[in-house]
Design a protein around this motif. Structure first.
Motif, PDB file in Angstrom:
ATOM      1  N   ASP A 120       0.802  -1.229   0.000  1.00  0.00           N
ATOM      2  CA  ASP A 120       0.000   0.000   0.000  1.00  0.00           C
ATOM      3  C   ASP A 120       0.833   1.277   0.000  1.00  0.00           C
ATOM      4  OD1 ASP A 120       0.878  -0.185   2.631  1.00  0.00           O
ATOM      5  OD2 ASP A 120      -1.137  -0.156   3.502  1.00  0.00           O
ATOM      6  N   GLU A 121       2.069   1.227   0.490  1.00  0.00           N
ATOM      7  CA  GLU A 121       2.911   2.429   0.476  1.00  0.00           C
ATOM      8  C   GLU A 121       3.360   2.777  -0.947  1.00  0.00           C
ATOM      9  OE1 GLU A 121       5.967   1.660   3.347  1.00  0.00           O
ATOM     10  OE2 GLU A 121       4.596   1.944   5.020  1.00  0.00           O
ATOM     11  N   ASP A 122       3.242   1.821  -1.869  1.00  0.00           N
ATOM     12  CA  ASP A 122       3.639   2.031  -3.257  1.00  0.00           C
ATOM     13  C   ASP A 122       2.458   2.196  -4.205  1.00  0.00           C
ATOM     14  OD1 ASP A 122       6.363   1.804  -2.650  1.00  0.00           O
ATOM     15  OD2 ASP A 122       6.312  -0.378  -2.869  1.00  0.00           O
ATOM     16  N   HIS A 123       1.223   2.173  -3.687  1.00  0.00           N
ATOM     17  CA  HIS A 123       0.028   2.227  -4.525  1.00  0.00           C
ATOM     18  C   HIS A 123      -0.961   3.267  -4.020  1.00  0.00           C
ATOM     19  CE1 HIS A 123       1.487  -1.835  -5.563  1.00  0.00           C
ATOM     20  NE2 HIS A 123       0.912  -1.603  -6.728  1.00  0.00           N
ATOM     21  N   GLN A 124      -1.738   3.808  -4.952  1.00  0.00           N
ATOM     22  CA  GLN A 124      -2.848   4.691  -4.591  1.00  0.00           C
ATOM     23  C   GLN A 124      -3.830   4.747  -5.755  1.00  0.00           C
ATOM     24  OE1 GLN A 124      -1.778   8.487  -2.888  1.00  0.00           O
ATOM     25  NE2 GLN A 124      -3.771   9.385  -3.333  1.00  0.00           N
ATOM     26  N   PHE A 125      -5.119   4.674  -5.413  1.00  0.00           N
ATOM     27  CA  PHE A 125      -6.184   4.899  -6.387  1.00  0.00           C
ATOM     28  C   PHE A 125      -6.509   6.383  -6.410  1.00  0.00           C
ATOM     29  CE2 PHE A 125      -6.906   0.420  -5.465  1.00  0.00           C
ATOM     30  CZ  PHE A 125      -7.208  -0.099  -6.712  1.00  0.00           C
ATOM     31  N   PHE A 126      -6.844   6.883  -7.592  1.00  0.00           N
ATOM     32  CA  PHE A 126      -7.263   8.277  -7.761  1.00  0.00           C
ATOM     33  C   PHE A 126      -8.633   8.285  -8.414  1.00  0.00           C
ATOM     34  CE2 PHE A 126      -2.705   8.457  -7.460  1.00  0.00           C
ATOM     35  CZ  PHE A 126      -2.488   9.571  -6.685  1.00  0.00           C
ATOM     36  N   PHE A 127      -9.444   9.275  -8.058  1.00  0.00           N
ATOM     37  CA  PHE A 127     -10.814   9.392  -8.533  1.00  0.00           C
ATOM     38  C   PHE A 127     -11.009  10.807  -9.072  1.00  0.00           C
ATOM     39  CE2 PHE A 127     -10.376   6.459  -5.076  1.00  0.00           C
ATOM     40  CZ  PHE A 127     -11.060   5.336  -5.496  1.00  0.00           C
ATOM     41  N   GLN A 128     -11.128  10.928 -10.386  1.00  0.00           N
ATOM     42  CA  GLN A 128     -11.313  12.227 -11.021  1.00  0.00           C
ATOM     43  C   GLN A 128     -12.722  12.309 -11.581  1.00  0.00           C
ATOM     44  OE1 GLN A 128      -7.745  11.198 -13.434  1.00  0.00           O
ATOM     45  NE2 GLN A 128      -7.424  13.422 -13.346  1.00  0.00           N
ATOM     46  N   VAL A 129     -13.491  13.288 -11.124  1.00  0.00           N
ATOM     47  CA  VAL A 129     -14.843  13.488 -11.625  1.00  0.00           C
ATOM     48  C   VAL A 129     -14.779  14.532 -12.732  1.00  0.00           C
ATOM     49  CG1 VAL A 129     -17.193  14.154 -11.035  1.00  0.00           C
ATOM     50  CG2 VAL A 129     -15.807  12.863  -9.387  1.00  0.00           C
ATOM     51  N   ILE A 130     -15.323  14.170 -13.887  1.00  0.00           N
ATOM     52  CA  ILE A 130     -15.264  15.026 -15.072  1.00  0.00           C
ATOM     53  C   ILE A 130     -16.700  15.345 -15.499  1.00  0.00           C
ATOM     54  CG2 ILE A 130     -14.494  15.158 -17.469  1.00  0.00           C
ATOM     55  CD1 ILE A 130     -12.350  13.057 -16.710  1.00  0.00           C
ATOM     56  N   THR A 139     -22.313  15.418  -9.875  1.00  0.00           N
ATOM     57  CA  THR A 139     -22.209  15.956  -8.512  1.00  0.00           C
ATOM     58  C   THR A 139     -21.790  14.821  -7.578  1.00  0.00           C
ATOM     59  OG1 THR A 139     -24.565  15.573  -8.177  1.00  0.00           O
ATOM     60  CG2 THR A 139     -23.887  17.795  -8.870  1.00  0.00           C
ATOM     61  N   VAL A 140     -20.515  14.450  -7.703  1.00  0.00           N
ATOM     62  CA  VAL A 140     -19.960  13.328  -6.948  1.00  0.00           C
ATOM     63  C   VAL A 140     -18.643  13.771  -6.324  1.00  0.00           C
ATOM     64  CG1 VAL A 140     -18.964  11.009  -7.165  1.00  0.00           C
ATOM     65  CG2 VAL A 140     -21.020  11.599  -8.446  1.00  0.00           C
ATOM     66  N   THR A 141     -18.472  13.465  -5.045  1.00  0.00           N
ATOM     67  CA  THR A 141     -17.173  13.672  -4.394  1.00  0.00           C
ATOM     68  C   THR A 141     -16.738  12.350  -3.776  1.00  0.00           C
ATOM     69  OG1 THR A 141     -18.205  14.391  -2.325  1.00  0.00           O
ATOM     70  CG2 THR A 141     -17.566  16.115  -3.885  1.00  0.00           C
ATOM     71  N   VAL A 142     -15.441  12.113  -3.810  1.00  0.00           N
ATOM     72  CA  VAL A 142     -14.875  10.877  -3.274  1.00  0.00           C
ATOM     73  C   VAL A 142     -13.816  11.243  -2.246  1.00  0.00           C
ATOM     74  CG1 VAL A 142     -13.659   8.729  -3.820  1.00  0.00           C
ATOM     75  CG2 VAL A 142     -15.271   9.700  -5.480  1.00  0.00           C
ATOM     76  N   SER A 143     -13.856  10.566  -1.101  1.00  0.00           N
ATOM     77  CA  SER A 143     -12.825  10.753  -0.077  1.00  0.00           C
ATOM     78  C   SER A 143     -12.296   9.383   0.343  1.00  0.00           C
ATOM     79  CB  SER A 143     -13.383  11.511   1.132  1.00  0.00           C
ATOM     80  OG  SER A 143     -14.435  10.789   1.730  1.00  0.00           O
ATOM     81  N   TYR A 144     -11.045   9.362   0.726  1.00  0.00           N
ATOM     82  CA  TYR A 144     -10.399   8.114   1.125  1.00  0.00           C
ATOM     83  C   TYR A 144     -10.821   7.722   2.542  1.00  0.00           C
ATOM     84  CZ  TYR A 144      -7.269   9.015  -2.822  1.00  0.00           C
ATOM     85  OH  TYR A 144      -6.759   9.242  -4.074  1.00  0.00           O
ATOM     86  N   SER A 145     -10.975   6.418   2.766  1.00  0.00           N
ATOM     87  CA  SER A 145     -11.248   5.956   4.126  1.00  0.00           C
ATOM     88  C   SER A 145     -10.261   4.882   4.569  1.00  0.00           C
ATOM     89  CB  SER A 145     -12.700   5.474   4.256  1.00  0.00           C
ATOM     90  OG  SER A 145     -12.972   4.450   3.333  1.00  0.00           O
ATOM     91  N   ASP A 146      -9.148   4.744   3.847  1.00  0.00           N
ATOM     92  CA  ASP A 146      -8.068   3.853   4.284  1.00  0.00           C
ATOM     93  C   ASP A 146      -6.729   4.535   4.023  1.00  0.00           C
ATOM     94  OD1 ASP A 146      -8.068   3.699   1.513  1.00  0.00           O
ATOM     95  OD2 ASP A 146      -7.865   1.532   1.424  1.00  0.00           O
ATOM     96  N   THR A 147      -5.722   4.122   4.795  1.00  0.00           N
ATOM     97  CA  THR A 147      -4.390   4.713   4.678  1.00  0.00           C
ATOM     98  C   THR A 147      -3.328   3.628   4.779  1.00  0.00           C
ATOM     99  OG1 THR A 147      -4.281   5.127   7.060  1.00  0.00           O
ATOM    100  CG2 THR A 147      -5.086   6.940   5.678  1.00  0.00           C
ATOM    101  N   ASP A 148      -2.114   3.984   4.330  1.00  0.00           N
ATOM    102  CA  ASP A 148      -0.972   3.088   4.480  1.00  0.00           C
ATOM    103  C   ASP A 148      -0.287   3.348   5.819  1.00  0.00           C
ATOM    104  OD1 ASP A 148       0.629   5.393   4.178  1.00  0.00           O
ATOM    105  OD2 ASP A 148       1.116   4.967   2.095  1.00  0.00           O
ATOM    106  N   ALA A 149       0.849   2.706   6.065  1.00  0.00           N
ATOM    107  CA  ALA A 149       1.562   2.835   7.342  1.00  0.00           C
ATOM    108  C   ALA A 149       2.046   4.261   7.598  1.00  0.00           C
ATOM    109  CB  ALA A 149       2.739   1.866   7.385  1.00  0.00           C
ATOM    110  N   ASP A 150       2.222   5.064   6.543  1.00  0.00           N
ATOM    111  CA  ASP A 150       2.654   6.455   6.690  1.00  0.00           C
ATOM    112  C   ASP A 150       1.475   7.415   6.764  1.00  0.00           C
ATOM    113  OD1 ASP A 150       5.393   5.794   6.632  1.00  0.00           O
ATOM    114  OD2 ASP A 150       5.387   5.774   4.427  1.00  0.00           O
ATOM    115  N   ASN A 151       0.277   6.878   6.904  1.00  0.00           N
ATOM    116  CA  ASN A 151      -0.956   7.660   7.004  1.00  0.00           C
ATOM    117  C   ASN A 151      -1.308   8.390   5.705  1.00  0.00           C
ATOM    118  OD1 ASN A 151      -3.194   8.093   8.640  1.00  0.00           O
ATOM    119  ND2 ASN A 151      -2.495  10.139   9.201  1.00  0.00           N
ATOM    120  N   ASN A 152      -0.850   7.838   4.569  1.00  0.00           N
ATOM    121  CA  ASN A 152      -1.200   8.370   3.254  1.00  0.00           C
ATOM    122  C   ASN A 152      -2.342   7.540   2.678  1.00  0.00           C
ATOM    123  OD1 ASN A 152       0.783  10.468   2.918  1.00  0.00           O
ATOM    124  ND2 ASN A 152       2.297   8.819   2.804  1.00  0.00           N
TER     125      ASN A 152
END
Length: 188
Positions: free
Chosen positions: A105-115, A119-132
């Motif tokens: 998980d420290e080497d990966h991240q999903f991104f969500f771009q609304v185009i 009317t959609v917003t996305v927020s993260y609810s999980d983190t890696d060991a560095d709190n990212n």
């Protein structure tokens, strides 16, 4: 003649020494990218209700056939808890790549771009060991009725400390894209 024996012995010793050095270092392991054929985003309404699934399947991977994208409409003014799943369905049984993303998980991240006007917003609810953020688990909130697109991208070996990356801005993330899917969104 002694000089010749000495040169031969020295050359033999050098070859043996160089071979033993190679053996100690071991083979170079190349970590190849996983094949990702399927991305599923399951969205469950907070407070109850039937889950909504956004799915993309590209069973020939990088082959000539386009992915099959299926979506369900989202309900206006609703908050959903989302879980992403990435699979390699060229294997039988299908390989769950989500497990590898979670382990690394420290080497990966999903991104969500609304185009568009969705009317959609996305927020993260999980983190890696560095709190990212990672993005396997998210919260998605809809507003009023609208349409648009949502691009979901999985990056690896990115710069999670780049400007805006922890807020989901892919602009300064760098790294390599493992999978990217555009979902048409209808909020009704």
């Amino acid at each position: 003649m002694n000089k010749l024996k000495f040169i031969i012995l020295f050359a033999l010793f050098s070859v043996v020494l160089s071979c033993s050095d190679d053996d100690e270092s071991g083979p170079i392991i190349i970590n190849e990218e996983e094949v990702i054929t399927t991305l599923n985003l399951t969205l469950t309404p907070v407070g109850g209700g039937m889950p909504v699934v956004l799915s993309s399947r590209d069973l020939d991977a990088d082959g000539p056939n386009p992915p099959v994208v299926t979506v369900e409409n989202l309900t206006a003014n609703t908050t959903y808890q989302g879980v992403l799943e990435v699979l390699n369905e060229t294997e039988s049984p299908a390989e769950d790549i989500t497990e590898e993303v979670a382990e690394e998980d420290e080497d990966h991240q999903f991104f969500f771009q609304v185009i568009g006007n969705a009317t959609v917003t996305v927020s993260y609810s999980d983190t890696d060991a560095d709190n990212n953020p990672v993005g396997i688990q998210v919260n998605l909130t809809t507003g009023d009725a609208s349409t648009g697109d949502m691009v979901v991208t999985l990056r690896h070996l990115l710069d999670k400390f780049g400007t805006g990356v922890s807020d989901g801005d892919i602009t300064n993330a760098g790294g390599d894209t493992d999978v990217e899917v555009t979902f048409p969104i209808t909020v009704q």
